[in-house]
Write an enzyme that holds these catalytic residues in place. Structure first.
Site, short mmCIF file in Angstrom:
data_model
loop_
_atom_site.label_atom_id
_atom_site.label_comp_id
_atom_site.label_asym_id
_atom_site.label_seq_id
_atom_site.Cartn_x
_atom_site.Cartn_y
_atom_site.Cartn_z
CG ASN A 22 -31.25 22.95 -39.22
OD1 ASN A 22 -31.89 23.68 -39.98
ND2 ASN A 22 -31.83 22.15 -38.35
CG ASN A 43 -36.30 23.29 -43.67
OD1 ASN A 43 -35.55 22.73 -42.89
ND2 ASN A 43 -35.85 24.10 -44.63
CG ASP A 44 -35.00 20.82 -38.60
OD1 ASP A 44 -34.47 21.34 -39.61
OD2 ASP A 44 -34.59 21.03 -37.44
N GLY A 72 -31.41 17.36 -40.17
CA GLY A 72 -31.97 18.70 -40.29
C GLY A 72 -31.18 19.69 -41.11
CG ASP A 78 -31.75 23.92 -43.90
OD1 ASP A 78 -30.71 24.59 -43.94
OD2 ASP A 78 -32.64 24.09 -43.03
CG ASP A 100 -25.55 7.95 -58.21
OD1 ASP A 100 -24.58 7.93 -57.43
OD2 ASP A 100 -26.50 7.15 -58.14
CD GLU A 105 -20.71 6.60 -57.80
OE1 GLU A 105 -20.40 6.22 -56.65
OE2 GLU A 105 -21.86 6.56 -58.26
#
Length: 619
Positions: A140, A145-146, A166, A168, A333, A362
């Site tokens: 974090n 910006n949490d 949290g 980032d 993905d 994947e």
């Protein structure tokens, strides 16, 4: 009053930067892509314009270098799709589109930029070591910006495995020197686009915006800075793309552009997760349809990739991110759930702009042939050449676990590792496959092998010396553990990455003796690998395992590396004469980790239980 005027001016400046004109009415709420570039190889561009009843408008463009080829109206009056040609003589700058309905007019200023000539689109190859990070759980760097007011998920609870913690992008940027020192060359983050979903959206795989970084991770500018900081260190950036689905709160799902924007059914229909139906010569059409067009989960609507508007929307967004942020490669993905015909076109379109760009998909399937089917090259009888370069090699992931956990038999133990690699003939480019011990969905490998450090070192030695592109999951270097029941246990915080952490495992002082030992082991092998091309592009020769001992060589004209893996729970002595084809004339064997000469009395080598030696052979 002055303060209010300053605020208003700031808002207007911000809107103008995004393309909004202060003279414009309220009818246009979005235009995507947010901007485009002059000088692209493909001059075609399709803008999505969204706003109440905007579909009833007539459209004009004021720039002679931009041709409005077609105005496409859909069944939803809130959309227009504008087909444009950006001519070779187009200059960077702002272009004004005028929308009119009778006497009413709205203008929109759209920016064409100069292309980004900084480092980008380098491709990720066997020279690289990928480090996979789940940003919310890594570090974090900006607690401010949490939590972001107005978002559906306002959670912040590090004691819960389901809620946000949290982490980032600033946190990742702050740890790049740590990763560089470890020997990492490429960073793959799980998706970082906005996921404004009500619950457990920290993983990122249900995006609700296509052109915006999740504000709890940072801003678009923060992501651009991440790419720049990586390139400054001669490292690379991998973007996790999800073309198969979006989140149920994606703006195009809440108000669909057209009836067939999504793959929808009379009632909710989930994919069967049966990849075999894609290539099964006896499969029913309905089973294949359910596999590819069924939804992954109820909160992830399946995109209709056969719809040409969807195709443009997805492809342009991915090109936009490469050009904007300097991305070097894509991890794709849930690759088997995509429409392969579309994926081939998508790949070609991106490589038209970026010839060195690379992709790996994947492929969580069982069986080498199943996995190879999704690759390009049509090596196993595919009807469609997907153009895909590499896959996440789940087959070797299963095999390394079996090698260290199962009793050595002809089809298990060390033989499973040997026979899986022997099937590489089914891949067009096996060196482009991504190898891994664990990831954000798989049990932590340290737990898989019963927290046996010797076994773990053997697995790491294999990962960093065999063919392909190795990938480490964050915390693998400090013995992070747990099983995927539930998967939140695999996604614990990296201690030391968050304010208030009592222990900092990014520093040696915060690690236990065992953690430091493994960290040093990873760092030594990873940096050796980085410096020695024989482990990037050298040829491979493997020998049939005997008595639970697996031996292979990586070699080129300059160097020969021998890897000897004892998959037994007891010491073994290996006679070296058997490998004369590769080690004939050897004068010394240097242990790459310790840099000490290894005794080879009677031309034999002793290995402790589950020990692996990585040896530089001197001639």
């Amino acid at each position: 009053m002055l303060k209010k005027n300053r605020i208003l001016a700031t808002i207007l400046i911000g809107l103008t930067t995004l393309g909004w004109s202060p003279l414009m009415g309220q009818s246009i709420q979005r235009v995507e892509p947010l901007n485009w570039w002059v000088g692209m190889q493909n001059p075609e561009l399709q803008l999505v314009v969204y706003g109440p009843q905007i579909g009833k408008s007539e459209v004009k463009v004021d720039d002679a270098a931009i041709e409005l080829v077609r105005v496409n109206r859909t069944g939803n009056p809130n959309y227009l799709f504008l087909d444009l040609q950006v001519k070779p003589n187009a200059k960077p700058g702002w272009t004004t589109f005028t929308f009119s309905q009778g006497k009413k007019q709205w203008s929109y200023r759209y920016e064409l930029k100069s292309r980004n000539h900084e480092v980008k689109a380098q491709g990720v190859t066997s020279k690289d070591l990928i480090y996979l990070i789940m940003p919310d759980r890594f570090a974090n760097g900006n607690p401010a910006n949490d939590q972001v007011k107005g978002m559906l998920d306002m959670s912040l609870n590090r004691d819960s495995m389901y809620l946000r913690h949290g982490g980032d992008l600033e946190g990742v940027i702050g740890k790049l020197d740590y990763l560089n020192d470890l020997g990492v060359t490429s960073v793959w983050l799980t998706p970082v686009l906005t996921n404004d979903m009500p619950l457990a959206s920290y993983h990122g795989y249900a995006n609700t915006e296509t052109y915006h970084i999740d504000p709890r991770f940072g801003t678009n500018d923060t992501y651009v800075q991440l790419g720049q900081q990586l390139h400054k260190r001669k490292m690379k950036l991998i973007f996790d793309v999800v073309p198969n689905h979006v989140g149920s709160h994606h703006w195009t799902v809440k108000d669909k552009p057209m009836a067939d924007w999504l793959n929808e059914w009379p009632s909710y229909t989930q994919t069967s997760y049966k990849d075999q139906t894609v290539f099964d010569p006896y499969a029913s059409a309905e089973d294949k349809k359910k596999m590819v067009k069924g939804w992954f989960v109820p909160t992830m609507p399946d995109m209709n990739q056969q719809n040409p508007y969807v195709q443009n929307y997805l492809t342009q967004s991915h090109i936009w991110w490469i050009e904007t942020a300097g991305i070097d490669g894509f991890r794709i993905d849930t690759y088997p759930y995509n429409d392969l015909d579309f994926m081939a076109k998508w790949t070609e379109r991106i490589q038209q702009e970026y010839p060195s760009f690379t992709f790996f998909g994947e492929t969580w399937v069982h069986g080498v042939a199943n996995q190879a089917y999704f690759l390009g090259g049509k090596r196993v009888g595919q009807d469609i050449d997907s153009k895909l370069m590499g896959v996440t090699d789940f087959q070797l992931n299963y095999a390394i676990g079996d090698a260290l956990n199962q009793k050595t038999e002809w089809t298990a133990g060390a033989n499973k590792l040997y026979s899986t690699l022997a099937s590489d003939y089914q891949y067009p480019h096996p060196d482009r496959n991504v190898l891994f011990l664990d990831n954000h969905d798989k049990d932590r490998f340290f737990s898989v092998i019963g927290e046996n450090v010797q076994k773990y070192k053997s697995a790491l030695a294999w990962l960093l010396t065999t063919r392909g592109i190795p990938q480490l999951y964050y915390g693998a270097e400090i013995l992070m553990k747990n099983f995927s029941n539930p998967d939140g246990l695999l996604r614990e915080d990296f201690q030391g990455g968050f304010p208030g952490d009592k222990t900092d495992k990014f520093n040696a002082a915060g690690r236990t003796a065992a953690e430091q030992d493994v960290w040093n082991y990873v760092r030594t092998l990873a940096n050796y690998r980085k410096a020695h091309p024989v482990l990037h592009t050298g040829k491979t020769m493997q020998y049939v395992p005997e008595d639970g001992v697996y031996v292979y060589f990586r070699y080129d004209e300059q160097q020969t590396v021998m890897v000897v893996m004892n998959c037994n729970d007891q010491e073994k002595e290996i006679k070296l004469d058997r490998f004369a084809e590769r080690n004939g004339g050897a004068t010394a064997y240097i242990d790459i980790v310790s840099q000490a000469a290894v005794p080879t009395a009677n031309h034999s080598l002793k290995l402790a239980a589950y020990e692996t030696k990585v040896l530089d052979i001197k001639f």
